[in-house]
Design a protein around this motif. Sequence first.
Motif, PDB file in Angstrom:
ATOM      1  N   PHE A  65     -43.644 -27.552  45.004  1.00 61.71           N
ATOM      2  CA  PHE A  65     -44.021 -27.090  46.334  1.00 61.71           C
ATOM      3  C   PHE A  65     -45.530 -27.270  46.405  1.00 61.71           C
ATOM      4  O   PHE A  65     -46.192 -27.310  45.361  1.00 61.71           O
ATOM      5  CB  PHE A  65     -43.655 -25.613  46.531  1.00 61.71           C
ATOM      6  N   SER A  73     -49.426 -14.226  41.350  1.00 60.20           N
ATOM      7  CA  SER A  73     -48.333 -15.184  41.459  1.00 60.20           C
ATOM      8  C   SER A  73     -47.065 -14.470  41.889  1.00 60.20           C
ATOM      9  O   SER A  73     -46.947 -13.246  41.732  1.00 60.20           O
ATOM     10  CB  SER A  73     -48.091 -15.856  40.102  1.00 60.20           C
ATOM     11  N   ALA A  74     -46.116 -15.250  42.393  1.00 62.74           N
ATOM     12  CA  ALA A  74     -44.810 -14.679  42.735  1.00 62.74           C
ATOM     13  C   ALA A  74     -44.137 -14.154  41.478  1.00 62.74           C
ATOM     14  O   ALA A  74     -43.417 -13.159  41.521  1.00 62.74           O
ATOM     15  CB  ALA A  74     -43.947 -15.739  43.406  1.00 62.74           C
ATOM     16  N   SER A  75     -44.387 -14.825  40.354  1.00 64.34           N
ATOM     17  CA  SER A  75     -43.798 -14.355  39.090  1.00 64.34           C
ATOM     18  C   SER A  75     -44.235 -12.927  38.796  1.00 64.34           C
ATOM     19  O   SER A  75     -43.420 -12.090  38.382  1.00 64.34           O
ATOM     20  CB  SER A  75     -44.236 -15.253  37.930  1.00 64.34           C
ATOM     21  N   HIS A  94     -35.366 -18.969  41.194  1.00 66.33           N
ATOM     22  CA  HIS A  94     -36.436 -19.576  40.396  1.00 66.33           C
ATOM     23  C   HIS A  94     -36.382 -19.029  38.969  1.00 66.33           C
ATOM     24  O   HIS A  94     -36.002 -17.875  38.765  1.00 66.33           O
ATOM     25  CB  HIS A  94     -37.784 -19.251  41.041  1.00 66.33           C
ATOM     26  N   THR A 127     -36.200 -22.782  45.081  1.00 63.33           N
ATOM     27  CA  THR A 127     -37.017 -23.935  44.708  1.00 63.33           C
ATOM     28  C   THR A 127     -36.271 -25.267  44.766  1.00 63.33           C
ATOM     29  O   THR A 127     -36.828 -26.273  45.183  1.00 63.33           O
ATOM     30  CB  THR A 127     -37.571 -23.724  43.285  1.00 63.33           C
ATOM     31  N   ASP A 144     -37.475 -12.949  47.075  1.00 60.83           N
ATOM     32  CA  ASP A 144     -38.416 -13.985  46.647  1.00 60.83           C
ATOM     33  C   ASP A 144     -38.450 -15.087  47.712  1.00 60.83           C
ATOM     34  O   ASP A 144     -37.540 -15.905  47.797  1.00 60.83           O
ATOM     35  CB  ASP A 144     -37.964 -14.556  45.294  1.00 60.83           C
ATOM     36  N   ALA A 180     -41.172 -17.129  47.982  1.00 57.03           N
ATOM     37  CA  ALA A 180     -42.460 -17.669  47.525  1.00 57.03           C
ATOM     38  C   ALA A 180     -42.953 -18.819  48.391  1.00 57.03           C
ATOM     39  O   ALA A 180     -44.097 -18.836  48.839  1.00 57.03           O
ATOM     40  CB  ALA A 180     -42.341 -18.104  46.071  1.00 57.03           C
ATOM     41  N   ASN A 227     -46.033 -16.739  48.963  1.00 56.90           N
ATOM     42  CA  ASN A 227     -47.301 -17.248  48.434  1.00 56.90           C
ATOM     43  C   ASN A 227     -48.127 -17.983  49.494  1.00 56.90           C
ATOM     44  O   ASN A 227     -47.868 -19.169  49.740  1.00 56.90           O
ATOM     45  CB  ASN A 227     -47.031 -18.243  47.301  1.00 56.90           C
ATOM     46  N   LYS A 235     -49.121 -21.328  48.475  1.00 58.24           N
ATOM     47  CA  LYS A 235     -48.271 -22.512  48.543  1.00 58.24           C
ATOM     48  C   LYS A 235     -48.466 -23.225  49.883  1.00 58.24           C
ATOM     49  O   LYS A 235     -48.903 -24.353  49.936  1.00 58.24           O
ATOM     50  CB  LYS A 235     -46.790 -22.120  48.370  1.00 58.24           C
TER      51      LYS A 235
HETATM   52  N1  PLP Z   1     -40.113 -18.363  43.412  1.00 54.71           N
HETATM   53  C1  PLP Z   1     -39.950 -19.555  44.027  1.00 54.71           C
HETATM   54  C2  PLP Z   1     -38.855 -19.711  45.044  1.00 54.71           C
HETATM   55  C3  PLP Z   1     -40.805 -20.618  43.731  1.00 54.71           C
HETATM   56  O1  PLP Z   1     -40.636 -21.801  44.322  1.00 54.71           O
HETATM   57  C4  PLP Z   1     -41.835 -20.424  42.780  1.00 54.71           C
HETATM   58  C5  PLP Z   1     -42.734 -21.533  42.444  1.00 54.71           C
HETATM   59  O2  PLP Z   1     -42.646 -22.631  42.921  1.00 54.71           O
HETATM   60  C6  PLP Z   1     -41.951 -19.173  42.169  1.00 54.71           C
HETATM   61  C7  PLP Z   1     -41.073 -18.161  42.498  1.00 54.71           C
HETATM   62  C8  PLP Z   1     -43.009 -18.905  41.152  1.00 54.71           C
HETATM   63  O3  PLP Z   1     -44.231 -18.892  41.822  1.00 54.71           O
HETATM   64  P1  PLP Z   1     -45.595 -18.538  41.072  1.00 54.71           P
HETATM   65  O4  PLP Z   1     -46.122 -19.820  40.531  1.00 54.71           O
HETATM   66  O5  PLP Z   1     -46.473 -17.968  42.148  1.00 54.71           O
HETATM   67  O6  PLP Z   1     -45.293 -17.559  40.001  1.00 54.71           O
END
Ligand code: PLP
Length: 470
Positions: A80, A139-141, A180, A237, A262, A264, A291, A294
Amino acid sequence: MTPEEFRRHAHAMVDWMADFLDGVEQHPVRAQTRPGEIAARLPESPPDMGEAMETIFADFQRDVMPGITHWQHPRFFAYFPANSSPPSVLAEMLTATLGAQCMLWQTSPAATEMETRVLDWLRQMVGMPRGFTGVIQDSASSAILAAILTAREKATGWGVNAEGLKAHPPMAVYTSEQTHSATEKNVKIAGLGLAGFRKIPVDDAFRLRVDSLEAAIEADLAAGIRPVCVVASIGGTGVGAVDPLRAIGELCRRYDIFLHVDAAWAGSALICPEHRWMFDGIELADSVVFNPHKWLLTNFDCSAHYVKDPDALIRTFSILPEFLKSREADAVIDYRDWGVPLGRRFRALKLWFVIRSYGVEGLRAIIREHVRLGGLFAAWVEADPDFEIMAPPMLSLINFRFHPSGVDDPADLDRLNEALLHRINDDGRIYLTQNRVGGRYVIRMSIGQTRTEQRHVEEGWAVIRELAAG
Ligand code: PLP
């Protein structure tokens, strides 16, 4: 470095930055270096004496730049996007100059108060109801981890924090096959073990099956396992899967399970009202992440994490040694306890610059253009007898493969497409990544770079066809 020298170098570097961004299209998108090639250019030991900035900067251009993959390239169609924009870069320069560490309100009140305000702007922009409070995570994580930990603590009355996992029955986290990998990683980090991780099957539209989710929850309850958290995807993703939020939310309410959403990537698209159908039922979520780093023109890192019950989040992370106590603590937000790291950058500033500089309408126009380009690309693929769409296009994400007539063995098609993808990325004019759909190898085209225009997508399609034909 004296202030005058700093001024001179900074001016020269800003000129370089403007020229670089202006000419970014001339670079290969993915770095074309081999493993170890950049390391071989870097001295094995540090210099004893300081070096001139001119030398350092010249080495940066000569030795570092060839090893950079250009995420700000308009023909970046991989993963992404992690898009940036000039206003965001300017804000990052100011943030770096201030060098403020914003862990407490007192360590920079403006950073805290702007974070609260800008995240509320963003909440309104994506049409989320009042009652969600935002925080910027790296981060989304990290947001998913915060959600799973909060869910674990709520379910055990903050018991795991106190007594450790051994004192509690096993717990389970549910998500779809399309989630993800960050969800699985965070289940491990949270100590629940992969034995407590459930990947629920999806329907034909890649949506989590609510009947299967309920069956899995019931089976766990019968086995003495406590269901604690569901992670739903809005814009997964692989193919951009959108889970049925309302049905999942209602189920979570019924079983008293924490729901994290999520979004993201796709969350940024919700600034356009026509995409808000994806958030139907969002009021039932306990936490949500998307995010801006992104698809909202804001430099990495900037994850907007919203929670319904900030007290539960804070109680999960809170720890208060003497040196972190402050006089104002009862009257202000101290974001130090809203996530894992204590130290925090002033990340709200770049979001404030971006939103003010483009305006909500300006940002919508960019997202809408990317979605339009995604539709165009999908139509070209569909119209070409040698290519096929492998999953319904979602916003600006298209999964497709090369399928020339006469090649029908699935394994041959996998090999052909894998070879094609390597060929495309070694060529350097565009950058794409791969995915698996129904077990088959597919090529994934994701449009969303700040500078991408129709001509770049046309060039991308021409490169794909040229290299496939070859
Ligand atoms: N969730 C989704 C749907 C994603 O596409 C991504 C990363 O591409 C993530 C979580 C993880 O994102 P991050 O890199 O901010 O941890």
